[in-house]
Design a protein around this motif. Sequence first.
Motif, PDB file in Angstrom:
ATOM      1  N   MET A   1       1.056  -1.219  -0.121  1.00  0.00           N
ATOM      2  CA  MET A   1       0.045  -0.009  -0.147  1.00  0.00           C
ATOM      3  C   MET A   1       0.962   1.198  -0.070  1.00  0.00           C
ATOM      4  SD  MET A   1      -3.243   1.068   2.477  1.00  0.00           S
ATOM      5  CE  MET A   1      -2.023   1.106   4.028  1.00  0.00           C
ATOM      6  N   LYS A   2       0.470   2.193  -0.759  1.00  0.00           N
ATOM      7  CA  LYS A   2       1.318   3.559  -0.990  1.00  0.00           C
ATOM      8  C   LYS A   2       0.816   4.433  -0.081  1.00  0.00           C
ATOM      9  CE  LYS A   2       4.469   1.702  -3.944  1.00  0.00           C
ATOM     10  NZ  LYS A   2       5.717   1.667  -3.411  1.00  0.00           N
ATOM     11  N   ILE A   3       1.562   5.031   0.765  1.00  0.00           N
ATOM     12  CA  ILE A   3       0.915   6.017   2.128  1.00  0.00           C
ATOM     13  C   ILE A   3       1.529   7.147   1.881  1.00  0.00           C
ATOM     14  CG2 ILE A   3       0.613   6.512   4.293  1.00  0.00           C
ATOM     15  CD1 ILE A   3       0.471   3.488   5.071  1.00  0.00           C
ATOM     16  N   LEU A   4       1.002   8.322   1.473  1.00  0.00           N
ATOM     17  CA  LEU A   4       1.577   9.620   1.254  1.00  0.00           C
ATOM     18  C   LEU A   4       1.323  10.656   2.501  1.00  0.00           C
ATOM     19  CD1 LEU A   4       2.814  11.818  -0.808  1.00  0.00           C
ATOM     20  CD2 LEU A   4       0.447  12.548  -1.323  1.00  0.00           C
ATOM     21  N   HIS A   5       2.364  11.032   2.842  1.00  0.00           N
ATOM     22  CA  HIS A   5       2.395  12.072   4.175  1.00  0.00           C
ATOM     23  C   HIS A   5       2.424  13.238   3.704  1.00  0.00           C
ATOM     24  CE1 HIS A   5       2.701   8.630   7.280  1.00  0.00           C
ATOM     25  NE2 HIS A   5       3.437   8.167   6.177  1.00  0.00           N
ATOM     26  N   ILE A   6       1.653  14.228   4.061  1.00  0.00           N
ATOM     27  CA  ILE A   6       1.859  15.775   3.674  1.00  0.00           C
ATOM     28  C   ILE A   6       2.211  16.746   4.893  1.00  0.00           C
ATOM     29  CG2 ILE A   6       1.141  17.748   2.454  1.00  0.00           C
ATOM     30  CD1 ILE A   6      -0.556  15.683   0.498  1.00  0.00           C
ATOM     31  N   THR A   7       2.930  17.435   4.784  1.00  0.00           N
ATOM     32  CA  THR A   7       3.070  18.371   5.936  1.00  0.00           C
ATOM     33  C   THR A   7       3.899  19.436   5.533  1.00  0.00           C
ATOM     34  OG1 THR A   7       3.960  18.353   8.308  1.00  0.00           O
ATOM     35  CG2 THR A   7       5.367  17.544   6.797  1.00  0.00           C
ATOM     36  N   THR A   8       4.048  20.624   6.339  1.00  0.00           N
ATOM     37  CA  THR A   8       4.749  21.856   6.220  1.00  0.00           C
ATOM     38  C   THR A   8       6.057  22.154   7.215  1.00  0.00           C
ATOM     39  OG1 THR A   8       3.548  23.205   7.713  1.00  0.00           O
ATOM     40  CG2 THR A   8       2.566  22.877   5.581  1.00  0.00           C
ATOM     41  N   GLY A   9       6.695  23.026   7.038  1.00  0.00           N
ATOM     42  CA  GLY A   9       7.633  23.211   8.065  1.00  0.00           C
ATOM     43  C   GLY A   9       7.239  23.693   9.322  1.00  0.00           C
ATOM     44  N   ALA A  10       6.061  23.570   9.610  1.00  0.00           N
ATOM     45  CA  ALA A  10       5.504  24.587  10.974  1.00  0.00           C
ATOM     46  C   ALA A  10       6.155  23.792  12.148  1.00  0.00           C
ATOM     47  CB  ALA A  10       3.996  24.236  11.208  1.00  0.00           C
ATOM     48  N   ASN A  11       6.566  22.378  12.256  1.00  0.00           N
ATOM     49  CA  ASN A  11       7.063  22.206  13.254  1.00  0.00           C
ATOM     50  C   ASN A  11       8.130  21.006  13.000  1.00  0.00           C
ATOM     51  OD1 ASN A  11       7.872  21.045  15.807  1.00  0.00           O
ATOM     52  ND2 ASN A  11       5.936  21.466  17.088  1.00  0.00           N
ATOM     53  N   TYR A  12       9.289  21.304  12.644  1.00  0.00           N
ATOM     54  CA  TYR A  12      10.130  19.959  12.225  1.00  0.00           C
ATOM     55  C   TYR A  12      10.787  19.330  13.548  1.00  0.00           C
ATOM     56  CZ  TYR A  12      10.660  21.916   7.521  1.00  0.00           C
ATOM     57  OH  TYR A  12      10.483  22.278   6.133  1.00  0.00           O
ATOM     58  N   ALA A  13      10.784  19.677  14.513  1.00  0.00           N
ATOM     59  CA  ALA A  13      10.858  18.809  15.775  1.00  0.00           C
ATOM     60  C   ALA A  13      10.232  17.678  15.701  1.00  0.00           C
ATOM     61  CB  ALA A  13      10.964  19.645  16.987  1.00  0.00           C
ATOM     62  N   VAL A  14       8.730  17.754  15.427  1.00  0.00           N
ATOM     63  CA  VAL A  14       7.921  16.706  15.362  1.00  0.00           C
ATOM     64  C   VAL A  14       8.192  15.860  14.444  1.00  0.00           C
ATOM     65  CG1 VAL A  14       5.584  16.305  15.334  1.00  0.00           C
ATOM     66  CG2 VAL A  14       6.089  18.093  17.022  1.00  0.00           C
ATOM     67  N   ILE A  15       8.233  16.302  13.210  1.00  0.00           N
ATOM     68  CA  ILE A  15       8.162  15.849  11.737  1.00  0.00           C
ATOM     69  C   ILE A  15       9.408  15.056  11.688  1.00  0.00           C
ATOM     70  CG2 ILE A  15       7.850  15.853   9.391  1.00  0.00           C
ATOM     71  CD1 ILE A  15       5.473  16.264  10.744  1.00  0.00           C
ATOM     72  N   THR A  16      10.433  15.476  12.054  1.00  0.00           N
ATOM     73  CA  THR A  16      11.809  14.861  11.774  1.00  0.00           C
ATOM     74  C   THR A  16      11.917  13.544  12.572  1.00  0.00           C
ATOM     75  OG1 THR A  16      12.848  16.935  11.452  1.00  0.00           O
ATOM     76  CG2 THR A  16      14.126  14.913  12.092  1.00  0.00           C
ATOM     77  N   GLN A  17      11.382  13.515  13.808  1.00  0.00           N
ATOM     78  CA  GLN A  17      11.234  12.301  14.753  1.00  0.00           C
ATOM     79  C   GLN A  17      10.322  11.466  14.190  1.00  0.00           C
ATOM     80  OE1 GLN A  17      10.205  14.474  18.323  1.00  0.00           O
ATOM     81  NE2 GLN A  17      12.550  14.385  18.843  1.00  0.00           N
ATOM     82  N   TYR A  18       9.145  11.840  13.648  1.00  0.00           N
ATOM     83  CA  TYR A  18       8.037  11.057  13.150  1.00  0.00           C
ATOM     84  C   TYR A  18       8.726  10.222  11.772  1.00  0.00           C
ATOM     85  CZ  TYR A  18       3.417   9.487  11.267  1.00  0.00           C
ATOM     86  OH  TYR A  18       2.593   8.633  10.568  1.00  0.00           O
ATOM     87  N   VAL A  19       9.382  11.022  10.939  1.00  0.00           N
ATOM     88  CA  VAL A  19       9.657  10.480   9.866  1.00  0.00           C
ATOM     89  C   VAL A  19      10.780   9.417  10.221  1.00  0.00           C
ATOM     90  CG1 VAL A  19      11.125  10.494   7.630  1.00  0.00           C
ATOM     91  CG2 VAL A  19       9.278  12.324   8.440  1.00  0.00           C
ATOM     92  N   ARG A  20      11.541   9.438  11.029  1.00  0.00           N
ATOM     93  CA  ARG A  20      12.465   8.413  11.611  1.00  0.00           C
ATOM     94  C   ARG A  20      11.826   7.268  12.071  1.00  0.00           C
ATOM     95  NH1 ARG A  20      16.638   9.258  16.837  1.00  0.00           N
ATOM     96  NH2 ARG A  20      17.273   6.990  16.938  1.00  0.00           N
ATOM     97  N   PHE A  21      10.724   7.471  12.940  1.00  0.00           N
ATOM     98  CA  PHE A  21       9.758   6.584  13.481  1.00  0.00           C
ATOM     99  C   PHE A  21       9.194   5.543  12.342  1.00  0.00           C
ATOM    100  CE2 PHE A  21       5.632   5.522  14.579  1.00  0.00           C
ATOM    101  CZ  PHE A  21       5.530   4.504  15.625  1.00  0.00           C
ATOM    102  N   VAL A  22       8.715   6.035  11.366  1.00  0.00           N
ATOM    103  CA  VAL A  22       8.043   5.516  10.093  1.00  0.00           C
ATOM    104  C   VAL A  22       9.226   4.637   9.509  1.00  0.00           C
ATOM    105  CG1 VAL A  22       6.849   5.665   8.015  1.00  0.00           C
ATOM    106  CG2 VAL A  22       6.100   7.028  10.039  1.00  0.00           C
ATOM    107  N   ASN A  23      10.273   5.350   9.156  1.00  0.00           N
ATOM    108  CA  ASN A  23      11.186   4.624   8.340  1.00  0.00           C
ATOM    109  C   ASN A  23      11.971   3.400   9.277  1.00  0.00           C
ATOM    110  OD1 ASN A  23      10.596   6.153   6.382  1.00  0.00           O
ATOM    111  ND2 ASN A  23      12.445   7.316   6.527  1.00  0.00           N
ATOM    112  N   GLU A  24      11.877   3.669  10.561  1.00  0.00           N
ATOM    113  CA  GLU A  24      12.533   2.530  11.272  1.00  0.00           C
ATOM    114  C   GLU A  24      11.604   1.403  11.750  1.00  0.00           C
ATOM    115  OE1 GLU A  24      15.799   5.055  14.039  1.00  0.00           O
ATOM    116  OE2 GLU A  24      13.996   4.347  15.010  1.00  0.00           O
ATOM    117  N   ASN A  25      10.458   1.286  11.590  1.00  0.00           N
ATOM    118  CA  ASN A  25       9.452   0.453  12.117  1.00  0.00           C
ATOM    119  C   ASN A  25       8.365  -0.028  10.864  1.00  0.00           C
ATOM    120  OD1 ASN A  25      10.033   0.455  15.041  1.00  0.00           O
ATOM    121  ND2 ASN A  25       9.948   2.511  14.698  1.00  0.00           N
TER     122      ASN A  25
END
Length: 366
Positions: free
Chosen positions: A1-25
């Motif tokens: 399944m192809k999942i597309l996440h869309i976000t802005t630069g409003a809070n990179y502290a949150v998004i950077t950690q979230y991308v890491r979490f998704v890619n690791e798990n």
Amino acid sequence: MKILHITTGANYAVITQYVRFVNENFDINEHTFLILDKQENIPIELSDRSNTIVIDINKGKQFNTILSYMMKSDLIILHSLCLSIYQQLFLLFNPFILQKTVWVAWGMDLYQWKREDNGSILYKGRNLISFIFRKKINYFVGIFPPDIDYFKNTFKSRAKTFYASYVGGLYNPLYEKDLNLISLAEKRVNNDCINIQIGHSCSSILNHRQVLEALQKFKSENINIYIPLSYGDMEYGNQVEEYAETLFGDKVVCIREMMAKEEYMDFLSTIDIAIFNTTRQIGLGNITPLLYMEKKIFMPAGSIMYEYYKSVGVQVFDYNQLNNMEFRHFVSPVDTSNAKKYIETQVKNKELKIGMWTNVFNAVMK
């Protein structure tokens, strides 16, 4: 399944950690992250990811590119409602895209989405589109448990709802440290300076001015007041800084520059009392570590965060009592026995987070 996440630069502290979490798990080949921002703003940790694509807002025809990714995706996850009002309108007229879209609601776009009514038809129209889009969304994610009830009650929606919190607690350096903290009780015995934090950003929803006025009666006490004002409405931040310095002089410190994560956690460890004078969900990235470090936190009784923390047995204090409170009561020790337990089971629990987000990713399959 192809999942597309869309976000802005409003809070990179949150998004950077979230991308890491998704890619690791999860399967990295199933997840693509579109970041809507200027190329020069993208943190290296994101730009180096193979499944991260930047849609430069300096360039034209951005939505055509976004749309092409949407068409190819099985599930679209909006981290905050990061689409313009015109893009939302487009999706309303294209239900085949909207029906596979998930809205992960951030505080601003859930609680403060409505533009102030100035009588203009344009403003009324924008508010109507914003309301209809939120009502028509098929899948809703609350990052804080009370968000779900608020969403349902406000928009009378039939959307499938999920609770899935973000993952900062899994990567916060604070939780790996051997903390040597001085308790509020110890500070009172030694008559040490009490450090007070007001809010965490330049957001008017935190009602800084009101808090400063409530604290003014303690001006002669051994206190320092810290006000983080490094992001948000910077003009509002300027006004807060000017007013705070007028009332408290050199007893107030306004933090105007962004700190690295570890540096900011070290700063939070020096705080004794924090005040979040707001009715909505905000500042969880500050509140959670403050609770973990057994700090005393004030919020208005009846507010979403206050009532939630009380319901799970985490001790917080009623900001509404502050005007009539003596200093000795303001700085009295706190019972934090349940706060750490809450953090351990809800915030630092990796398997719980994986389960939450697995449910979201499988939304279209249910």
